[in-house]
Design a protein around this motif. Structure first.
Motif, short mmCIF file in Angstrom:
data_model
loop_
_atom_site.label_atom_id
_atom_site.label_comp_id
_atom_site.label_asym_id
_atom_site.label_seq_id
_atom_site.Cartn_x
_atom_site.Cartn_y
_atom_site.Cartn_z
N ARG A 224 0.84 -1.21 0.00
CA ARG A 224 0.00 0.00 0.00
C ARG A 224 0.87 1.26 0.00
O ARG A 224 0.60 2.24 0.71
CB ARG A 224 -0.98 -0.01 1.18
CG ARG A 224 -1.98 -1.14 1.13
CD ARG A 224 -3.06 -1.02 2.20
NE ARG A 224 -3.83 0.21 2.07
CZ ARG A 224 -4.80 0.41 1.17
NH1 ARG A 224 -5.12 -0.56 0.33
NH2 ARG A 224 -5.45 1.55 1.14
N PHE A 226 1.91 4.16 -2.22
CA PHE A 226 1.45 4.84 -3.43
C PHE A 226 2.33 6.04 -3.79
O PHE A 226 1.92 6.91 -4.57
CB PHE A 226 -0.01 5.30 -3.26
CG PHE A 226 -0.91 4.21 -2.74
CD1 PHE A 226 -0.90 2.95 -3.33
CD2 PHE A 226 -1.74 4.43 -1.65
CE1 PHE A 226 -1.72 1.94 -2.84
CE2 PHE A 226 -2.56 3.42 -1.15
CZ PHE A 226 -2.55 2.17 -1.75
N ASP A 445 -3.34 5.79 -5.94
CA ASP A 445 -3.89 4.88 -4.94
C ASP A 445 -3.84 3.45 -5.47
O ASP A 445 -3.23 3.18 -6.52
CB ASP A 445 -5.34 5.28 -4.59
CG ASP A 445 -6.23 5.38 -5.84
OD1 ASP A 445 -5.82 4.89 -6.93
OD2 ASP A 445 -7.34 5.92 -5.73
#
Length: 478
Positions: A224, A226, A445
């Protein structure tokens, strides 16, 4: 049914390489899956690009064939089925063509219903399972995943192997791919299900810039993370190229698209609006095409159509959203009901065994900014065609006539030189141009990185990164 040890050895023999730890486990799993006596066995094989799930699937299919065990190969789209057939060496069909058939109602209008499965003791293998939706659709029960499960397990002795990549884009409008979610599958269906995810990249891929880029993106998605950079230029080798100048980009497009061999290249975009822009540029500047539609144009169908294959030879087939076609001849163009149409002959690219077909094309959709004709426009067309049948007293019979009208049933199409990433999913092209599109810090994202990963992994030979921010590139990218 051969013993597990025999199955294991044969898969290994057909695989032909020294397996990684991941691959060794999957060969073991596939062997257990094949001999399982448990009820409704399902094996969910997940794997990132470069982990070897394609090679393992090919070896598994060859083992089934050599032992005269019945198997069926399927994928969500025609292009994905073509790729699956290519790497296994056996025919593959789309899920829709296997699962559904046409039934005429009292007015003679064809409707789709689920096929009855007549095959027992069969291994059903579905590639690109990340694309399978459990949302309401227009065919069968309205739920493709439900229909697949009910179809496969309606006969005794059947098994289902689902293959997919969790880093790819899920079905449109959903945050996750239900067919790759083992907990969802166990909860929703009566299955004996097991899942495994391959993450170990094969040694043979270490000199591939495409697979190295995909691996970096996949790790970013997993963590995660980004924040740029997303690419390491030192690992690009000869198969990834950053295109920074407009004249350089035009030169590459000339090489890719000029001369009519347009099936080997695609431009992947973030939006339909951007894809429309690139399609216009390719047609006008590279292919020198001035008319709205010409022979040789490559198009994509953007809405399922059940009308044009209603003949004895093609009964049961339909032209699906995502099917690619080549325009063979434009017979005439006309304006009717306030819309623009072309009467043309086309060839469905992903079904080479099918003959050319004569169709009506709705050309207004070509430049629409949405994926297909907006609902209000569709209703406008319906109402305009309905006017032609006002002499029929019964409303129901008028509707039945509209549903058989060739203009109302015109194929909705867009040009297919440039496509959104969802439209390319399941397909592969030797050369893929990726347009970064408009991004801000807020739009970096999971969805964007999945989009980028999916786009990169559409290429088999070379990726061109077009209009990308310089901050996306740094040798510090893992």
């Amino acid at each position: 049914m051969p013993e597990k040890e025999i199955v294991y050895k044969e898969i290994k023999r057909y695989f032909g390489l020294l397996p990684t730890g991941d691959q060794e486990k999957v060969i073991n799993h596939l062997s257990s899956f094949l001999i399982s006596k448990k009820e409704n066995p399902l094996y969910l094989l997940k794997g990132y690009a470069g982990t070897g799930k394609t090679s393992l699937t090919g070896a598994f299919v060859k083992m089934l064939y050599s032992n005269r065990m019945r198997f069926v190969l399927m994928a969500p789209t025609g292009r994905a089925a073509k790729v699956l057939a290519g790497y296994t060496g056996f025919a593959a069909s789309t899920l829709h063509r296997r699962l559904y058939r046409f039934v005429a109602d009292k007015e003679g209008v064809l409707r789709m219903t689920r096929n009855k499965n007549k095959l027992g003791n069969t291994v059903f293998i579905v590639d690109e399972a990340s694309m399978i939706s459990n949302e309401s659709r227009e065919a069968g029960s309205g739920n493709l995943l439900d229909d697949l499960m009910n179809y496969v397990f309606s006969q005794k002795g059947n098994r289902l192997l689902l293959i997919g990549d969790t880093a790819q884009l899920p079905p449109v409008g959903t945050p996750l791919s239900p067919a790759l979610d083992i907990e969802y599958l166990k909860t929703a269906y009566n299955l004996t299900a097991y899942s495994y995810e391959m993450t170990e990249v094969m040694r043979q891929t270490h000199d591939s810039g495409i697979l190295t880029a995909a691996t970096i993106l996949r790790k970013k998605i997993e963590n995660r993370d980004f924040t740029p950079p997303f690419f390491n230029p030192s690992t690009f080798f000869d198969d990834v190229e950053v295109v920074r100048r407009a004249d350089e980009f035009e030169e590459y497009l000339q090489e890719a698209f000029y001369g009519g061999d347009t099936e080997n290249s695609v431009i992947v975009c973030r939006t339909n609006k951007r894809a429309n822009l690139f399609n216009r540029q390719v047609r006008s500047y590279i292919l020198q095409r001035e008319n709205l539609l010409e022979a040789g144009d490559r198009i994509m169908v953007v809405k399922n159509n059940y009308y044009w294959l209603d003949d004895e030879e093609n009964r049961g087939g339909f032209i699906a959203n995502g099917d690619m076609a080549e325009v063979i001849r434009v017979i005439k163009t006309e304006e009717m009901y306030g819309f623009h149409f072309a009467n043309a002959e086309i060839r469905l690219i992903d079904y080479p065994e099918m003959k050319e077909i004569s169709v009506m094309l709705l050309t207004d959709v070509i430049d629409a900014e949405g994926p297909s004709l907006p609902e209000e426009q569709h209703k406008k067309l319906f109402d305009a065609v309905m006017e032609d049948y006002m002499d029929i007293p019964s409303y129901r019979k008028r509707v039945a006539e509209v549903r058989k009208n060739p203009y109302y049933n015109a194929l909705q199409i867009k040009f297919a030189y440039a496509l959104t990433c969802h439209k390319t999913q399941g397909g592969q092209w030797p050369h893929v141009f990726i347009d970064q599109g408009y991004v801000t810090e807020e739009t970096l994202d999971t969805e964007y990185l999945r989009w980028l990963y999916t786009a990169v992994t559409r290429a088999t030979k070379k990726v061109f990164l077009v209009n990308f921010n310089e901050e996306f590139f740094n040798e510090s990218a893992l």
